[in-house]
Design a protein around this motif. Structure first.
Motif, PDB file in Angstrom:
ATOM      1  N   ASP A  96      50.574 -59.077 -17.409  1.00 36.46           N
ATOM      2  CA  ASP A  96      51.767 -58.509 -16.787  1.00 36.46           C
ATOM      3  C   ASP A  96      51.930 -57.006 -16.959  1.00 36.46           C
ATOM      4  O   ASP A  96      52.962 -56.440 -16.566  1.00 36.46           O
ATOM      5  CB  ASP A  96      53.017 -59.221 -17.313  1.00 36.46           C
ATOM      6  N   PHE A  97      50.926 -56.351 -17.555  1.00 37.71           N
ATOM      7  CA  PHE A  97      51.003 -54.903 -17.751  1.00 37.71           C
ATOM      8  C   PHE A  97      49.704 -54.229 -17.320  1.00 37.71           C
ATOM      9  O   PHE A  97      48.624 -54.823 -17.394  1.00 37.71           O
ATOM     10  CB  PHE A  97      51.258 -54.560 -19.222  1.00 37.71           C
ATOM     11  N   ALA A  98      49.849 -52.981 -16.899  1.00 40.10           N
ATOM     12  CA  ALA A  98      48.696 -52.108 -16.659  1.00 40.10           C
ATOM     13  C   ALA A  98      48.660 -51.100 -17.801  1.00 40.10           C
ATOM     14  O   ALA A  98      49.510 -50.203 -17.859  1.00 40.10           O
ATOM     15  CB  ALA A  98      48.844 -51.384 -15.328  1.00 40.10           C
ATOM     16  N   PRO A  99      47.734 -51.254 -18.758  1.00 41.54           N
ATOM     17  CA  PRO A  99      47.654 -50.292 -19.859  1.00 41.54           C
ATOM     18  C   PRO A  99      47.374 -48.883 -19.335  1.00 41.54           C
ATOM     19  O   PRO A  99      46.506 -48.701 -18.474  1.00 41.54           O
ATOM     20  CB  PRO A  99      46.489 -50.822 -20.702  1.00 41.54           C
ATOM     21  N   VAL A 100      48.125 -47.912 -19.823  1.00 41.05           N
ATOM     22  CA  VAL A 100      47.963 -46.521 -19.378  1.00 41.05           C
ATOM     23  C   VAL A 100      47.193 -45.710 -20.407  1.00 41.05           C
ATOM     24  O   VAL A 100      46.174 -45.096 -20.095  1.00 41.05           O
ATOM     25  CB  VAL A 100      49.332 -45.870 -19.099  1.00 41.05           C
ATOM     26  N   SER A 101      47.674 -45.708 -21.657  1.00 46.18           N
ATOM     27  CA  SER A 101      46.995 -44.947 -22.709  1.00 46.18           C
ATOM     28  C   SER A 101      47.504 -45.343 -24.085  1.00 46.18           C
ATOM     29  O   SER A 101      48.697 -45.618 -24.257  1.00 46.18           O
ATOM     30  CB  SER A 101      47.230 -43.440 -22.528  1.00 46.18           C
ATOM     31  N   MET A 102      46.610 -45.362 -25.044  1.00 43.84           N
ATOM     32  CA  MET A 102      47.027 -45.374 -26.441  1.00 43.84           C
ATOM     33  C   MET A 102      47.753 -44.063 -26.696  1.00 43.84           C
ATOM     34  O   MET A 102      47.424 -43.025 -26.112  1.00 43.84           O
ATOM     35  CB  MET A 102      45.807 -45.494 -27.355  1.00 43.84           C
ATOM     36  N   VAL A 103      48.767 -44.092 -27.563  1.00 41.60           N
ATOM     37  CA  VAL A 103      49.502 -42.878 -27.891  1.00 41.60           C
ATOM     38  C   VAL A 103      49.319 -42.522 -29.371  1.00 41.60           C
ATOM     39  O   VAL A 103      48.860 -41.435 -29.704  1.00 41.60           O
ATOM     40  CB  VAL A 103      50.993 -43.029 -27.534  1.00 41.60           C
ATOM     41  N   VAL A 104      49.675 -43.437 -30.262  1.00 42.41           N
ATOM     42  CA  VAL A 104      49.463 -43.217 -31.690  1.00 42.41           C
ATOM     43  C   VAL A 104      49.084 -44.537 -32.361  1.00 42.41           C
ATOM     44  O   VAL A 104      49.389 -45.619 -31.850  1.00 42.41           O
ATOM     45  CB  VAL A 104      50.713 -42.638 -32.415  1.00 42.41           C
ATOM     46  N   SER A 105      48.431 -44.439 -33.485  1.00 42.33           N
ATOM     47  CA  SER A 105      48.199 -45.607 -34.332  1.00 42.33           C
ATOM     48  C   SER A 105      48.457 -45.196 -35.775  1.00 42.33           C
ATOM     49  O   SER A 105      48.484 -43.997 -36.099  1.00 42.33           O
ATOM     50  CB  SER A 105      46.760 -46.129 -34.181  1.00 42.33           C
ATOM     51  N   ALA A 106      48.665 -46.177 -36.625  1.00 37.75           N
ATOM     52  CA  ALA A 106      48.945 -45.868 -38.029  1.00 37.75           C
ATOM     53  C   ALA A 106      48.585 -47.064 -38.903  1.00 37.75           C
ATOM     54  O   ALA A 106      49.028 -48.183 -38.626  1.00 37.75           O
ATOM     55  CB  ALA A 106      50.413 -45.517 -38.224  1.00 37.75           C
ATOM     56  N   PRO A 107      47.784 -46.836 -39.936  1.00 35.48           N
ATOM     57  CA  PRO A 107      47.529 -47.919 -40.879  1.00 35.48           C
ATOM     58  C   PRO A 107      48.740 -48.130 -41.777  1.00 35.48           C
ATOM     59  O   PRO A 107      49.658 -47.312 -41.800  1.00 35.48           O
ATOM     60  CB  PRO A 107      46.345 -47.384 -41.697  1.00 35.48           C
ATOM     61  N   LEU A 108      48.740 -49.216 -42.479  1.00 32.59           N
ATOM     62  CA  LEU A 108      49.762 -49.475 -43.487  1.00 32.59           C
ATOM     63  C   LEU A 108      49.198 -49.120 -44.858  1.00 32.59           C
ATOM     64  O   LEU A 108      47.998 -48.914 -45.029  1.00 32.59           O
ATOM     65  CB  LEU A 108      50.169 -50.943 -43.447  1.00 32.59           C
ATOM     66  N   VAL A 109      50.087 -49.051 -45.821  1.00 37.39           N
ATOM     67  CA  VAL A 109      49.702 -48.765 -47.204  1.00 37.39           C
ATOM     68  C   VAL A 109      50.115 -49.950 -48.069  1.00 37.39           C
ATOM     69  O   VAL A 109      51.268 -50.390 -48.016  1.00 37.39           O
ATOM     70  CB  VAL A 109      50.391 -47.489 -47.730  1.00 37.39           C
ATOM     71  N   LEU A 110      49.175 -50.480 -48.842  1.00 38.81           N
ATOM     72  CA  LEU A 110      49.500 -51.486 -49.857  1.00 38.81           C
ATOM     73  C   LEU A 110      49.871 -50.727 -51.121  1.00 38.81           C
ATOM     74  O   LEU A 110      49.067 -49.945 -51.645  1.00 38.81           O
ATOM     75  CB  LEU A 110      48.302 -52.398 -50.125  1.00 38.81           C
ATOM     76  N   ALA A 111      51.110 -50.907 -51.574  1.00 38.48           N
ATOM     77  CA  ALA A 111      51.616 -50.102 -52.681  1.00 38.48           C
ATOM     78  C   ALA A 111      52.382 -50.943 -53.685  1.00 38.48           C
ATOM     79  O   ALA A 111      52.934 -51.996 -53.354  1.00 38.48           O
ATOM     80  CB  ALA A 111      52.527 -49.003 -52.141  1.00 38.48           C
ATOM     81  N   VAL A 112      52.412 -50.448 -54.931  1.00 37.97           N
ATOM     82  CA  VAL A 112      53.168 -51.074 -56.016  1.00 37.97           C
ATOM     83  C   VAL A 112      54.009 -50.003 -56.700  1.00 37.97           C
ATOM     84  O   VAL A 112      53.785 -48.803 -56.525  1.00 37.97           O
ATOM     85  CB  VAL A 112      52.235 -51.746 -57.053  1.00 37.97           C
ATOM     86  N   ASN A 113      54.963 -50.446 -57.493  1.00 38.24           N
ATOM     87  CA  ASN A 113      55.755 -49.520 -58.307  1.00 38.24           C
ATOM     88  C   ASN A 113      54.829 -48.783 -59.268  1.00 38.24           C
ATOM     89  O   ASN A 113      53.909 -49.366 -59.843  1.00 38.24           O
ATOM     90  CB  ASN A 113      56.818 -50.304 -59.086  1.00 38.24           C
ATOM     91  N   ALA A 114      55.070 -47.489 -59.461  1.00 39.86           N
ATOM     92  CA  ALA A 114      54.202 -46.679 -60.316  1.00 39.86           C
ATOM     93  C   ALA A 114      54.170 -47.164 -61.764  1.00 39.86           C
ATOM     94  O   ALA A 114      53.196 -46.908 -62.488  1.00 39.86           O
ATOM     95  CB  ALA A 114      54.629 -45.217 -60.270  1.00 39.86           C
ATOM     96  N   SER A 115      55.201 -47.880 -62.207  1.00 34.50           N
ATOM     97  CA  SER A 115      55.224 -48.394 -63.578  1.00 34.50           C
ATOM     98  C   SER A 115      54.352 -49.638 -63.738  1.00 34.50           C
ATOM     99  O   SER A 115      54.067 -50.071 -64.858  1.00 34.50           O
ATOM    100  CB  SER A 115      56.654 -48.719 -64.002  1.00 34.50           C
ATOM    101  N   ASN A 116      53.920 -50.202 -62.610  1.00 28.33           N
ATOM    102  CA  ASN A 116      53.058 -51.385 -62.644  1.00 28.33           C
ATOM    103  C   ASN A 116      51.642 -50.973 -63.057  1.00 28.33           C
ATOM    104  O   ASN A 116      51.119 -49.974 -62.569  1.00 28.33           O
ATOM    105  CB  ASN A 116      53.036 -52.016 -61.239  1.00 28.33           C
ATOM    106  N   PRO A 117      51.009 -51.702 -63.970  1.00 26.86           N
ATOM    107  CA  PRO A 117      49.653 -51.332 -64.409  1.00 26.86           C
ATOM    108  C   PRO A 117      48.574 -51.535 -63.344  1.00 26.86           C
ATOM    109  O   PRO A 117      47.442 -51.081 -63.520  1.00 26.86           O
ATOM    110  CB  PRO A 117      49.412 -52.244 -65.611  1.00 26.86           C
ATOM    111  N   ILE A 118      48.884 -52.218 -62.253  1.00 22.44           N
ATOM    112  CA  ILE A 118      47.915 -52.428 -61.172  1.00 22.44           C
ATOM    113  C   ILE A 118      47.547 -51.080 -60.557  1.00 22.44           C
ATOM    114  O   ILE A 118      48.415 -50.290 -60.193  1.00 22.44           O
ATOM    115  CB  ILE A 118      48.488 -53.371 -60.098  1.00 22.44           C
ATOM    116  N   ARG A 119      46.235 -50.818 -60.444  1.00 25.16           N
ATOM    117  CA  ARG A 119      45.775 -49.534 -59.929  1.00 25.16           C
ATOM    118  C   ARG A 119      44.753 -49.647 -58.804  1.00 25.16           C
ATOM    119  O   ARG A 119      44.272 -48.625 -58.313  1.00 25.16           O
ATOM    120  CB  ARG A 119      45.188 -48.687 -61.071  1.00 25.16           C
TER     121      ARG A 119
END
Length: 328
Positions: A118-141
């Motif tokens: 149902d659509f005619a794609p015209v152009s990609m505009v932007v993309s963005a990855p996500l970040v997997l993050a934890v609280n800085a006090s967490n020992p996971i690094r």
């Protein structure tokens, strides 16, 4: 193929595309009235802001006003459906996103439109990855630490709601890594971030715009980005795939935003809009502003964008099916 031959082919293709775009107004009368650029979300968000910046660039070169209209509802599908059912003449466009134009196909039991037909794609505009993050006090690094902790006890991750690209990226991570994280849906990214900073939420799959200030302030530790390559704003942070762990090789998930016209829009009209969008995205102010917020700015040909959508819909469909996520 010899490089010189390839260069000649590219030049010929570019010349043909420019010629096609240049004949649009003569053949179709496009544009002959103001354009509507539909944003399927409320004002103020990144999609709205991007659309308004793009509209400012397009209006002078198209010779008509480009009016941004916000039509929020149902995770972006209300606005997408409106454009899908609009006249296919190029005067009504959609700033579509991963959710409305890829994930929704599998997520909603009764989606009123088909993202592929149902659509005619015209152009990609932007993309963005996500970040997997934890609280800085967490020992996971690292991702390796994260998975070890997830196997020892169920870790929580927060996102701005069920069925979002953040939620399904977490589900994709689950499936690839062979763990079971506990998803905690919030009404937006801000309350999820508050709980991450407060220590009541273990982790987030979040976007750069939300997490980058807290990363720079040293309050949040980024473990990995979900793109295929490292992000220029966080060059020291590895990708998920770089963890080297079984199942995560080749892992890639990014949210994106792109421009769509209704299916049946004349090819020369799509080419005209595409040519102007690609030029607009090369503007230094556009690239600098959105690049500073974590977006990868860059246009594409309609054919490239169409091929991309044709891979995105089944990719997210497999994730939705495996996780048994449904929104009625």
């Amino acid at each position: 193929m010899h490089p010189d031959s390839l260069s000649r082919r590219r030049l010929l293709a570019a010349a043909a595309a420019a010629c096609l775009a240049g004949t649009a107004q003569a053949q179709t009368g496009f544009p002959n009235r103001p354009l509507r650029l539909v944003v399927p979300f409320p004002p103020g968000g990144s999609t709205d802001l991007l659309a308004r910046r793009l509209a400012e660039k397009l209006a002078p070169v198209l010779g008509q006003p480009v009016v941004v209209e916000n039509k929020p509802g149902a995770g972006g599908t209300t606005g997408a459906d409106f454009v899908a059912k609009s006249a296919p003449d190029g005067h009504t466009l959609l700033m579509g996103v991963t959710g409305s134009n890829a994930i929704a196909a599998s997520l909603f039991a009764k989606l009123p439109y088909d993202p592929l037909k149902d659509f005619a794609p015209v152009s990609m505009v932007v993309s963005a990855p996500l970040v997997l993050a934890v609280n800085a006090s967490n020992p996971i690094r690292s991702v390796r630490d994260y998975l070890a902790a997830a196997r020892a006890k169920s870790l929580t991750y927060g996102t701005p709601g069920n069925g979002t690209s953040m939620h399904l990226t977490g589900e994709m991570f689950d499936q690839a890594a062979g763990v079971k994280l506990t998803h905690v849906p919030y009404k937006g990214s801000a309350p999820a971030l508050n709980d991450l900073l407060g220590g009541t939420l273990d982790s987030m799959f979040g976007d750069f715009l939300v997490l980058l200030p807290q990363i720079k302030a040293g309050k949040v530790t980024p473990l990995a980005v979900t793109s295929a390559r490292r992000h220029p704003l966080l060059p020291e942070v590895p990708t998920v795939a770089e963890s080297g762990l079984p199942g995560l090789a080749g892992f890639e998930a990014s949210s994106w935003q792109g421009l769509f016209a209704p299916a049946g829009t004349p090819r020369e009209v799509v080419a005209r809009i595409n040519a102007e969008v690609v030029k607009a995205l090369e503007a230094a102010d556009i690239r600098e502003f959105f690049g500073s917020q974590g977006f990868i700015v860059g246009g594409s040909t309609p054919e490239q964008f169409k091929a991309f959508i044709e891979t995105e819909v089944p990719k997210w469909g497999r994730v939705v099916k495996a996780a048994n996520v449904k929104i009625d």
